[in-house]
Design a protein around this motif. Structure first.
Motif, PDB file in Angstrom:
ATOM      1  N   LYS A 161      56.072  27.047  83.165  1.00 19.20           N
ATOM      2  CA  LYS A 161      55.691  28.264  82.441  1.00 19.20           C
ATOM      3  C   LYS A 161      55.628  29.449  83.395  1.00 19.20           C
ATOM      4  N   ASN A 184      60.708  36.650  83.486  1.00 20.75           N
ATOM      5  CA  ASN A 184      60.428  37.728  82.536  1.00 20.75           C
ATOM      6  C   ASN A 184      59.610  38.856  83.159  1.00 20.75           C
ATOM      7  N   ILE A 220      59.174  30.639  84.073  1.00 22.61           N
ATOM      8  CA  ILE A 220      59.674  31.457  82.961  1.00 22.61           C
ATOM      9  C   ILE A 220      59.045  32.843  83.006  1.00 22.61           C
ATOM     10  N   ASN A 248      55.108  24.485  75.429  1.00 20.30           N
ATOM     11  CA  ASN A 248      53.937  24.760  74.587  1.00 20.30           C
ATOM     12  C   ASN A 248      53.551  23.541  73.755  1.00 20.30           C
ATOM     13  N   ASN A 304      68.512  28.298  78.074  1.00 17.63           N
ATOM     14  CA  ASN A 304      67.820  28.288  76.779  1.00 17.63           C
ATOM     15  C   ASN A 304      66.321  28.495  77.010  1.00 17.63           C
ATOM     16  N   THR A 305      65.968  29.682  77.475  1.00 13.12           N
ATOM     17  CA  THR A 305      64.592  29.927  77.921  1.00 13.12           C
ATOM     18  C   THR A 305      63.584  29.784  76.794  1.00 13.12           C
ATOM     19  N   SER A 306      63.911  30.273  75.602  1.00 13.94           N
ATOM     20  CA  SER A 306      62.959  30.197  74.490  1.00 13.94           C
ATOM     21  C   SER A 306      62.727  28.748  74.067  1.00 13.94           C
ATOM     22  N   ALA A 339      60.458  27.185  76.675  1.00 15.10           N
ATOM     23  CA  ALA A 339      59.070  27.631  76.496  1.00 15.10           C
ATOM     24  C   ALA A 339      58.397  26.903  75.336  1.00 15.10           C
ATOM     25  N   GLN A 340      59.135  26.699  74.251  1.00 17.17           N
ATOM     26  CA  GLN A 340      58.563  26.017  73.097  1.00 17.17           C
ATOM     27  C   GLN A 340      58.233  24.563  73.421  1.00 17.17           C
TER      28      GLN A 340
END
Length: 573
Positions: A522, A529, A525, A509, A500-502, A505-506
């Motif tokens: 980060k 990418n 990730i 953040n 669940n990469t997104s 990332a959230q």
């Protein structure tokens, strides 16, 4: 003749040895023709293990019919190597029970294995070592590197389990009340002299006076509840109950005025209500009585709701009604007073001062609460130690002292306190969680998991700890679910490992802790990418916050593509 035969035998044996060596050396030379498919392509640490799956396609005319071959996958790294379990193969003419590889056709051989993860494996290579035997001759050789390893992202989990506090029940303002009643004659609302001077009325009067005089008490209100007994016409009883309310109101106000309690002037200070026929009081009094046929009367109450029908049916029970009239109904002809007072507790400043100078002057709730008013762990621990001595049968003092010791890194001492708390309060979820945290910190994952299971339902602390265990066991989806909405580093890591990469990332953040692992993850990730600039900037931030991450990054296979990058090397050196 004998010399000739001996010479022939020597040459024959020599020829056999040469033939054996030739066969084994040929296989050694042709090893590069074996095609390996390794899954995963980059080995990964998961659940404390490095699992491996190999499909090795052995070409035709490779495997000599009389050869036995022992193949051992080996992880090689700077500080050593770690071998997987070997697999034995054999040619078609070997007598044995191992997997046979035909000479003419060749074969694809499958292999699975696992070894415990070691930190040195982070930068390693996978090879296959061979030991070939034909007759008495043995040849050893080794493949080229067939895979890289080991991706150790899961080992970044922060093993800092959450400790639960034994919460205090301190309330700054506590409610107190005093009840008293005056009783009336049948069909009367006059307050009799003997009622005005009853013991409970005198006690109420003194309670009001004391509350008015005390600095830590505040009179809030007086409830006046007036009733008529459930006998006679409803209209009459309604009027009677209201008249009783008026006489009770006058009585208590006159009493307060005489004692110079100025609240008698405040109409809002008095809360009033009237019950024309007190059937609830009647039922309760009947249940508590020993009156003959009381069950029959209670059945009447449950069967009928109409007050007139109820009264009629009860009167029909002639054997019991006289007792009801003598023992039950007089108690219901009353006005009840409920005096409500707020007791104002000590201020935070007072509690802080007393907790340090005179802890014995505080009750257990005040003492436990006062510890939460301090920032320094040494101050908190001193208060909890006082709680342990003053209230030796209360589990919370021991638990909370253990909590502070755990936070201070005194894990063994914390465990002793938690064990004492466990003795005082068996099966307490807070204590079970904390004992589990100790085991997890000590690396006893299975024992920790059992204890966290016993703490199920406690709340976020135990769910967080179960999430750590799930990462350590390699169950990343479960870990992500257990961490829930937490924006902590472990929650981000769990989601990253679960794919669940997104989400990961959230969470990173939204994390404002300043933890060095936030920019580090980060960077991971970004590497996945193929965003080199983001990798470099985040790694620079992470290593500036925690220099030990330089060594971690230098061998982290997440950044394998950048190992030769000059900017990357400048960060990690």
């Amino acid at each position: 003749m004998k010399r000739t035969l001996k010479t022939v035998a020597v040459f024959t044996l020599a020829g056999f040895v040469v033939s054996s060596c030739a066969s084994l050396n040929k296989m050694k030379k042709m090893e590069s023709d074996i095609a390996y498919k390794v899954t995963p392509e980059v080995l990964e640490a998961k659940g404390g293990q490095v699992d491996l799956s190999i499909n090795a396609t052995i070409p035709a005319k490779y495997f000599n019919k009389k050869v036995t071959l022992v193949a051992t996958p080996v992880l090689k790294f700077a500080d050593g190597e770690k071998a997987y379990e070997p697999k034995t193969l054999q040619g078609e003419k070997v007598q044995g029970n191992n997997e046979v590889v035909p000479y003419a056709e060749g074969k694809t051989v499958s292999y699975t294995g696992t070894v415990p993860f070691e930190d040195g494996m982070r930068a390693s290579g996978l090879y296959v070592k061979f030991v070939g035997t034909k007759g008495s001759k043995t040849v050893e050789y080794e493949s080229n590197k067939i895979a890289d390893g080991v991706l150790a992202t899961a080992t970044l989990v922060d093993n800092a389990p959450a400790i639960a506090i034994g919460k205090d029940a301190f309330e700054r303002i506590t409610k107190e009340e005093k009840e008293a009643a005056i009783y009336y004659l049948i069909n009367s609302s006059q307050v009799r002299s003997k009622e005005k001077s009853s013991d409970e009325i005198k006690a109420m009067e003194q309670f009001i006076k004391d509350a008015k005089a005390a600095e830590d008490l505040e009179l809030k209100n007086i409830q006046i509840q007036s009733y008529a007994s459930p006998d006679g016409p409803m209209d009459w009883n309604d009027k009677l109950a209201n008249n009783r309310e008026k006489s009770a109101d006058k009585f208590v106000k006159d009493n307060m005025k005489r004692n110079k309690i100025d609240e008698y002037k405040d109409l809002d200070f008095f809360k009033k209500f009237v019950v024309a026929e007190d059937w609830d009081g009647f039922k309760k009094a009947m249940e508590e009585s020993n009156i003959q046929d009381k069950e029959l009367i209670l059945r009447v109450l449950s069967m009928y709701s109409d007050p007139e029908v109820r009264e009629k049916e009860i009167k029909n029970i002639s054997s019991a009604y006289s007792a009801v009239a003598d023992q039950i109904l007089p108690k219901l002809r009353r006005s009840k007073f409920v005096v409500n007072v707020d007791r104002i507790g000590k201020s935070d400043e007072e509690l802080r001062e007393l907790a340090k100078s005179n802890p014995s002057s505080l009750n257990v709730e005040e003492l436990l609460y006062s510890a939460t008013l301090f920032e320094d762990n040494a101050d908190k621990l001193a208060i909890y130690e006082a709680a342990k001595q003053q209230f030796a049968n209360d589990w919370r003092g021991f638990n909370d002292a253990g909590m502070i010791k755990f936070e201070m890194g005194k894990v063994a001492e914390a465990k002793a306190d938690f064990q004492k708390a466990d003795q005082l309060s068996a099966n307490n979820k807070v204590v079970k969680n904390n004992l589990g945290a100790v085991e997890l910190k000590n690396g006893n994952v299975q024992e920790a998991e059992v204890l966290f299971g016993a703490a199920t339902g406690l709340g976020t602390e135990v769910d967080y700890n179960k999430g750590i265990v799930a990462i350590m066991k390699g169950d990343y989806a479960a870990a992500a679910q257990l961490f829930g909405n937490c924006n902590c580093v472990n929650a981000a890591l769990a989601n990253l490992l679960a794919g669940n990469t997104s989400v990961a990332a959230q969470k990173l953040n939204d994390n404002q802790t300043g933890d060095a692992m936030v920019p580090y993850l980060k960077a991971v990730i970004a590497a996945r990418n193929n965003d080199t600039n983001a990798v470099i900037s985040n790694l620079k931030d992470a290593c500036a916050k925690d220099a030990s991450l330089k060594q971690t990054a230098a061998t982290d296979m997440e950044f394998a593509k950048l190992f030769e990058n000059a900017d990357f090397q400048a960060i990690v050196k």
